[in-house]
Each structure stands twice: as structure tokens, then as C-alpha cells.
Design an enzyme around this catalytic site. Structure first.
Site, short mmCIF file in Angstrom:
data_model
loop_
_atom_site.label_atom_id
_atom_site.label_comp_id
_atom_site.label_asym_id
_atom_site.label_seq_id
_atom_site.Cartn_x
_atom_site.Cartn_y
_atom_site.Cartn_z
N ARG A 180 -40.42 -1.08 -28.27
CA ARG A 180 -41.11 -2.36 -28.03
C ARG A 180 -41.94 -2.73 -29.27
O ARG A 180 -42.50 -1.84 -29.93
CB ARG A 180 -42.03 -2.17 -26.83
CG ARG A 180 -42.85 -3.39 -26.41
CD ARG A 180 -42.03 -4.38 -25.67
NE ARG A 180 -42.84 -5.31 -24.88
CZ ARG A 180 -42.37 -6.47 -24.44
NH1 ARG A 180 -41.13 -6.86 -24.73
NH2 ARG A 180 -43.12 -7.26 -23.71
N ASN A 186 -38.22 -12.28 -27.31
CA ASN A 186 -38.99 -13.02 -26.31
C ASN A 186 -38.36 -14.40 -26.10
O ASN A 186 -37.39 -14.52 -25.39
CB ASN A 186 -40.48 -13.10 -26.62
CG ASN A 186 -41.28 -13.52 -25.38
OD1 ASN A 186 -40.80 -13.34 -24.26
ND2 ASN A 186 -42.45 -14.07 -25.55
N SER A 200 -40.99 -6.87 -18.77
CA SER A 200 -40.24 -6.75 -17.52
C SER A 200 -38.85 -6.16 -17.76
O SER A 200 -38.09 -6.00 -16.80
CB SER A 200 -40.08 -8.12 -16.87
OG SER A 200 -41.33 -8.64 -16.51
N THR A 242 -33.62 -12.71 -24.43
CA THR A 242 -33.53 -11.27 -24.15
C THR A 242 -32.06 -11.05 -23.86
O THR A 242 -31.37 -11.95 -23.37
CB THR A 242 -34.39 -10.86 -22.93
OG1 THR A 242 -35.75 -11.16 -23.22
CG2 THR A 242 -34.27 -9.39 -22.58
N1 GLY Z 1 -40.36 -10.79 -23.28
C1 GLY Z 1 -39.90 -10.56 -21.99
C2 GLY Z 1 -40.16 -9.18 -21.52
O1 GLY Z 1 -40.25 -8.28 -22.34
O2 GLY Z 1 -40.27 -8.94 -20.35
#
Ligand code: GLY
Length: 577
Positions: free
Chosen positions: A110, A409, A461, A389
Site C-alpha cells: 500500500r 485510487n 477496502s 482499482t
Molecule cells: N482506494 C480504494 C481502496 O483502497 O479501498
């Protein structure tokens, strides 16, 4: 000889399934009642959102690469062929299962907030969240994790049959020779034009004369991206996180008002984490732990739903949708309070995924009536649609499996490309909670656990998930879709386990979503008016909106691989051999 035997055994498996009485097979590959059918194969399979990238992965499998090798090659290829979500300048999560050792692990790559980030950095002079800052400025850009993540996966789990450079090579060729623009890419560039053409570096790559989107059938070359990929092929992750590429990324972020430095890039590290695990009706679930909220809430919702006879209720009946929505509502309320980067806050993962807690929660669910979300917890979200995504799943001939979701994103991230690199930058830091109680772009409310802090990762998410039966790999699945990722992935599991659908039927089935706030059940087209009436009579607000998610799933049933790409978005492909 081997391929003849494989073909015969695949055919036998196929016929066997078709002759079994309906319902005898938990997850039938083929049945005469089905309208949608999975792609089947004997050896390996890749399911991704973009056909050229899928074929890159399959080629790597055929050359002797394992699922991790093929996932890396697919991921690099998607950065070229699906630039709205595939990426080098973003981040994501990879779930890996190695059949030899039996281990299942989670790789967190991430994006990370730069060291200079601070709690109130997305607030305006009055102390209110400023969307321009958190979504469209340099402050929104997190230190990218994708290249470091792929390198870590390769070092730990690559087959050793193929070099790192061989996995990057297909992406270099696609970027250098150019890709044929598909209708879906052309349309995505058309709709992103107002944002992308503001940045001269993005405009020069994605638009003819810096203004006109490429049309279907035209060739899009990305020569700067090819050079960056070449550096990565030659130097490994260092080719991205140090030297010219890192300098150009930091300079671009700073010129857009952000504080990212070359030191932030040089210090980026992916993290190996333990999967969140659960058990649902005899299937073992392994999914992504924090900083994703996906794994925890999928397991939490499944724990609640196990108390209800969903198979008997029937797929998408009013009873099934009611209990799903009530369980989802309670999980998303918890998400807003407890979830954040586990390296910075203590996330009560065990408590949230415990059966005792699920039992407490279902005590509050009434079968005849909806619980208003205000009684669960208050809030005031704004609606926002973001489709980006992307997810891919890979399984190889030895039963190793990868489930990977990664992102910029928004579509094309922040819309800025680091000059001379071809690398589109993310706007992932909008996933932080700019101010407790105020929703982000997906209408998700966060608390102090997800507050901005230098070096921290924003809550996600994304829910790459693996399912096992008796310890053996059974399914890899996941989806894009912002806040809907968790519920979309959940419904694939429910459709397969409870409703005994094959993976193509499970994928095509109408989806629903409740995220606590707004207090609605969002549904796709396809529910009957009387089902909607029954739900409204229980007090639910039902809103029919756009399709949700784009799952890419692969199952293994008695040695046969069965996969399906979601029909909701064009261009996806599942292919096996
Ligand atoms: N940017 C959407 C997520 O990571 O949930």
C-alpha cells in the site's frame, strides 16, 4: 502425450459434473441449468481486467513461471495496457498461497504517507476538509508501493525458472511498440480528459496533440514508461526508488504542492503480514489484513450470515438481501471506528472477527424490520462514483495461487505523470480520514484510527481473497469498486458456497451493497419489483444504481480450473491452458 491425457481427463471431469444430480456438487463447473459458464483449463489460469495483460501472464505460466511470476508480469503489463488502474505509481495488496509448503501470506504494498504528512493537512483555513487538497493536489499522492511489492514477491516466492527481467520484458515491449487502443481505453481517456490534459506530461502521453483522446484501433506508445520499466528490469526496485525516476517523482509531487522527498521513496518498504482468516460453512477464508479493512469485514459479515439459512432463503430473495444488508451495515459501522494502519493504531482484528462478537451483533438483527443506520451510528456521507482499482487472480499447475488488487485510487489517480518517467501518480491519501466523521470520496466515514500521519498507510477496502476447502486451494477472487469491494467479494463467496453457483453464474448475479451510511441498500438492475417492495416494507431504502465491481476469479474443483471475468466491464479476459 501429456496434453492428450490432460484433454481426456478434463473432458471426463466436465462430463462427470454435467451428469451429477443438481446440488450434489458444492460448486459445479457445469450444469444444464446454468446460463453463464466459466472458462476451464487443466494447468494454469489468469483472470484480469485486460486481455493483453492476461495473455502475458498465461505465457509466463507456459514458460515455467509459477503463479507469483505470472502475477508480477501481469501486474507490470496492466500498468501499460490499463493505465487508469494498473500502475507503477500506486500500490496494493497481494495474497499468495504456496501449495508445496501450504503457507498463505499477505503482502502489503500500500502507498505510504510521506514523512512530512500531518493530521490536518487536508483541512482548509476554517478547519473543514478540502477535497482539492486530498484528491487533486500533490498532498494526495502517497509513496508508491507497487514496484517494491512485486520485487518482494519475486524474491520470496518466484519460481527461479525466470529472471526478474523476463517478467518485466513483456511490459517494456507493450509500452515501446504501443498498444492497440480498445473502445474501453478510448472512452476512459475521453472521460478523464478534463483532468489529465491539465498536466502537460499526462497530456503528451495520452492525447494526440496533447488534447485529442486516442480512438479505438489507434496505437498508443508510452516511451517514457518503457524507459522506466527498462531501469526496473535492469536494477530491480532500485531503478524506481532511487536515481532519476525517484528524483522526477519527488519533483512532480513537490511542484503540485506535496511534500514527498527522494528519501521517502528510498525508504519505502512493503510489509509481509499474516492473513485474516475465518471459516464459513466448512470453507477456510484467507483475506487481506489491515491496512485493508477487507479481510476483517468479509470474515465478520460471514460470521453473522452463517446463522441464517441463505441457501433456503434463495439467492437475492428479500430475506437473503435483508440479512446481508443488516450484517453489512453493522460491519461498516465498525469499520468507521476501529480500522487503520496496524503499524500506527491497535486494530481489534481478533474481536471483530470472533464468533462471539458476531453472535452479539446478530442479536440486534430483526428479520422483519430494517435497523435504521442512525441507530447503529450517525454520519453524513457524500455520494461519489469511482470505478478504478483493478484485480487479477492467477493459479499455476502446482496449485500455487495469487489474488492481487492494486490501484491509483481514482481513475488515472491524481492525473499527474512524473515528467520523463511515464509514471502516473496516485491520489491514495484521500483514503485517510481528513477529519473524523467526515466521509471520503467513497462516502466512507473514518475515525482517528485512520487519521493522516507521516509514514502511515491509509485504510483500504481492497480485499484480495483466497478460499480453501480441507486445506486445499478452492478459489481466488477480488474486485475493484471502492467501498463496494468488500461486499462484492463477499457475494462471490456466498453465491458459490450458499447458492451453489458456478463461478461464472456467481460473477454475473445481481449485486447489492449496504455500507451503513448512506442508509440505503444500493442494488444493481435485476431485482424484481416485488422483491424491492418486500424490502421496502421492512423499512429499507432501495436505490438502483450503476453496476458494482469487476471480479476476476479462479476456482479449482476436483483438479479442474474454472475461471470467470466479470461481464460488467468490457475488455477483461480469463484464459487458461
Ligand atoms: N482506494 C480504494 C481502496 O483502497 O479501498
Amino acid at each position: 502425450m501429456r496434453s492428450v491425457l490432460s484433454t481426456i481427463s478434463a473432458a471426463v471431469a466436465f462430463i462427470t459434473f454435467s451428469l451429477q444430480p443438481l446440488g450434489a456438487q458444492e460448486t459445479p463447473i457445469y450444469s444444464f441449468k446454468d446460463r453463464f459458464h466459466p472458462v476451464t483449463a487443466q494447468n494454469g489460469m489468469v483472470a484480469s481486467q485486460e486481455a493483453v495483460a492476461t495473455r502475458v501472464g498465461v505465457k509466463i505460466l507456459k514458460k515455467g513461471g509459477n503463479a507469483v511470476d505470472a502475477a508480477i508480469a501481469t501486474g507490470f503489463a496492466l500498468a501499460v495496457t490499463l493505465p487508469r488502474a494498473g500502475n507503477l505509481g500506486g500500490g496494493g495488496f497481494m495474497m499468495i498461497h504456496m501449495s508445496g509448503s501450504g503457507e498463505t501470506t499477505a503482502l502489503d504494498y500500500r502507498e505510504m504517507a510521506p514523512a512530512a504528512a500531518f493530521k490536518d493537512m487536508f483541512l482548509d483555513a476554517e478547519g473543514n476538509p478540502d477535497k482539492q487538497k486530498s484528491r487533486f493536489s500533490g498532498l494526495a499522492i502517497g509513496v508508491p508501493g507497487t514496484v517494491a511489492g512485486f520485487a518482494a514477491a519475486f524474491d520470496k516466492y518466484g519460481s527461479g525458472n525466470l529472471t526478474w527481467a523476463e517478467l518485466v520484458a513483456p511490459a517494456i515491449k507493450l509500452a515501446e511498440d504501443g498498444i492497440t487502443v480498445t473502445p474501453s481505453l478510448s472512452a476512459a481517456l475521453m472521460s478523464a480528459a478534463p483532468r489529465l490534459t491539465k498536466d502537460p506530461a499526462s497530456a503528451a502521453i495520452f492525447y494526440k496533440q496533447s488534447t485529442v483522446p486516442f480512438l479505438p484501433g489507434e496505437i498508443l506508445k508510452q516511451t517514457d514508461l518503457a524507459s522506466t520499466l527498462r531501469l526496473i528490469a535492469e536494477q530491480g526496485a532500485m531503478g524506481f526508488y532511487e536515481g532519476k525516476v525517484a528524483e522526477n517523482i519527488a519533483a512532480k509531487v513537490q511542484s503540485a504542492g506535496g511534500g514527498m522527498t527522494v528519501e521517502d521513496l528510498a525508504s519505502y518498504q512493503p510489509v509481509w503480514r499474516s492473513a485474516v482468516t475465518g471459516n464459513y460453512r466448512g470453507y477456510e477464508i484467507a483475506s487481506m489484513p489491515p491496512p485493508s479493512s477487507g479481510g476483517i469485514h468479509i470474515v465478520q459479515i460471514l460470521n453473522m450470515l452463517e446463522s441464517y439459512p441463505l441457501r433456503e432463503f434463495g439467492p437475492n430473495s428479500a430475506d437473503t438481501i435483508h440479512v446481508m444488508a443488516e450484517a453489512m451495515r453493522r460491519a461498516y459501522a465498525d469499520r468507521s471506528k476501529f480500522l487503520g494502519d496496524p503499524d500506527y493504531v491497535s486494530v481489534p482484528a481478533k474481536g471483530l472477527t470472533s464468533r462471539d462478537y458476531a453472535a452479539e451483533l446478530i442479536e440486534t438483527i430483526v428479520l422483519e424490520t430494517a435497523t435504521p443506520s442512525t441507530e447503529v451510528k450517525p454520519g453524513a456521507p457524500v455520494p461519489y462514483e469511482s470505478n478504478e482499482t483493478t484485480h487479477f487472480s492467477v493459479v499455476d499447475k502446482d496449485g500455487n495461487a495469487v489474488s492481487n488488487t492494486y490501484t491509483l485510487n481514482f481513475s488515472y489517480g491524481v492525473g499527474l505523470t512524473a515528467d520523463g518517467t511515464g509514471v502516473l501518480l496516485n491520489n491514495e491519501l484521500d483514503d485517510f480520514s481528513a477529519k473524523p466523521g467526515i466521509p471520503n470520496a467513497y462516502g466512507l466515514i473514518g475515525g482517528t484510527a485512520n487519521a493522516v500521519e507521516g509514514g502511515k498507510r491509509p485504510l483500504s477496502s481492497m480485499s484480495p481473497t483466497l478460499v480453501f476447502k480441507d486445506g486445499e486451494f478452492h478459489m481466488a477472487t477480488g474486485s475493484p469498486g471502492g467501498s463496494r469491494i468488500i461486499t462484492t467479494t463477499l457475494q462471490i463467496i456466498l453465491n458459490v458456497v450458499d447458492h451453489q453457483m458456478n463461478i461464472a453464474e456467481a460473477t454475473a448475479a445481481t449485486r447489492i451493497h449496504n455500507q451503513w451510511l448512506p442508509d440505503e441498500i444500493r442494488v444493481e438492475e435485476g431485482l424484481s419489483p416485488d422483491t424491492i417492495n418486500l424490502l421496502e416494507a421492512r423499512g429499507h431504502e432501495i436505490n438502483v444504481k450503476n453496476a458494482m465491481g469487476s471480479t476476476q476469479s479462479i476456482m479449482r474443483v476436483d483438479g479442474v480450473l474454472a475461471g470467470a471475468s466479470d461481464p460488467r466491464r468490457p475488455g477483461a479476459l480469463t484464459e487458461g491452458y
